[in-house]
Design an enzyme around this catalytic site. Structure first.
Site, PDB file in Angstrom:
ATOM      1  N   CYS A 116       0.827  -1.205   0.000  1.00 62.00           N
ATOM      2  CA  CYS A 116       0.000   0.000   0.000  1.00 62.00           C
ATOM      3  C   CYS A 116       0.863   1.257   0.000  1.00 62.00           C
ATOM      4  CB  CYS A 116      -1.003  -0.028   1.145  1.00 62.00           C
ATOM      5  SG  CYS A 116      -2.327   1.209   0.936  1.00 62.00           S
ATOM      6  N   HIS A 220      -3.723  -4.797   0.722  1.00 62.86           N
ATOM      7  CA  HIS A 220      -3.236  -5.227   2.037  1.00 62.86           C
ATOM      8  C   HIS A 220      -3.355  -6.742   2.197  1.00 62.86           C
ATOM      9  CE1 HIS A 220      -2.493  -1.398   4.176  1.00 62.86           C
ATOM     10  NE2 HIS A 220      -3.336  -0.913   3.273  1.00 62.86           N
ATOM     11  N   GLU A 222      -1.677  -8.630   4.104  1.00 60.94           N
ATOM     12  CA  GLU A 222      -1.423  -9.068   5.479  1.00 60.94           C
ATOM     13  C   GLU A 222      -2.702  -9.246   6.281  1.00 60.94           C
ATOM     14  OE1 GLU A 222      -1.925  -4.674   5.940  1.00 60.94           O
ATOM     15  OE2 GLU A 222      -1.082  -6.006   4.418  1.00 60.94           O
TER      16      GLU A 222
END
Length: 246
Positions: A116, A220, A222
């Protein structure tokens, strides 16, 4: 000697509340080190230090790979632009140390995953610029529909077959969680766009094909338990580390 790949995650200084305290802290959301751990790596935070701007090798020598995490907007001054009034919160000191670490990591051909804001830092580090407020150029806010939420901010990204981004994701059509109002404008030197949003063509993945592993993703991974991006990155760093020690 640590057998697991050691992944450095760039932290920011943010106001954090815990117990009776509310004070600045070197911070990344826990999902970043958790994703590295779940992928088989050892995550260590890189706290901001102005000395990294002058001597990035001092800290890079400690790691097998680097993750540039998400966060506040990159300051337009870092790429020579006037500030759009919608760019409110920036941290030029964080920009300076992350850009320095990124440039040196690329020179060393050190594995790097930029997430990001991190993808935007990667582009700026290579001499690129950013769109400061996407709704002005796209006419919609689909890349950050719901502020401060992951549910409601999903969309697909199409990745080029054979690209490092597709290899990390394990597929060429990848569902993502998106939360950004800035994006790549002029592409930095050596970078190629290897992923786009099908709905509007916005760059969603960039990489340096002349490096072993240097990838930026605008989403994102994660926070997505179904995404293989972070785990595959860690696995590839582990393989490179093992090959270097043979």
């Amino acid at each position: 000697m640590v057998s697991r790949p050691i992944i450095g995650i760039c932290a920011s200084v943010e106001p954090v509340s815990y117990g009776a305290w509310n004070e600045p802290a070197a911070f990344v959301p826990a999902v970043y080190p958790e994703a590295v751990r779940d992928g088989g790596g050892l995550a260590l935070l890189i706290s901001p230090d102005e000395r990294y701007v002058v001597d990035p090798d001092e800290v890079l020598d400690l790691f097998d790979g680097i993750i540039l995490a998400g966060g506040t907007d990159v300051d337009p001054g870092s790429y020579g632009a006037a500030r759009d009034p919608r760019v409110v919160t920036t941290d030029p000191s964080r920009d300076a140390y992350e850009i320095s670490l990124t440039r040196r990591a690329l020179e060393r051909d050190m594995p790097l995953l930029a997430i990001c804001r991190g993808m935007q830092v990667l582009n700026v580090a290579c001499g690129g610029t950013l769109v400061q407020h996407l709704p002005d150029s796209l006419g919609h806010d689909d890349h950050r529909r719901v502020l401060g939420s992951w549910p409601g901010n999903e969309h697909d990204v199409r990745l080029d077959a054979g690209s490092a981004a597709a290899r990390l994701a394990g597929e060429t059509l990848h569902r993502t969680f998106s939360h950004h109002h800035q994006a790549v404008d002029r592409l930095g030197a050596g970078l190629v766009v290897t992923g786009t949003a099908p709905a509007d063509g916005l760059p969603e993945a960039i990489e340096l094909p002349d490096r072993t592993l240097a990838v930026g993703v605008q989403w994102h991974p994660e926070v997505d338990p179904d995404s293989a991006v972070v785990a595959t990155f860690v696995a590839e760093v582990a393989a490179l580390k093992a090959a270097a020690t043979r």
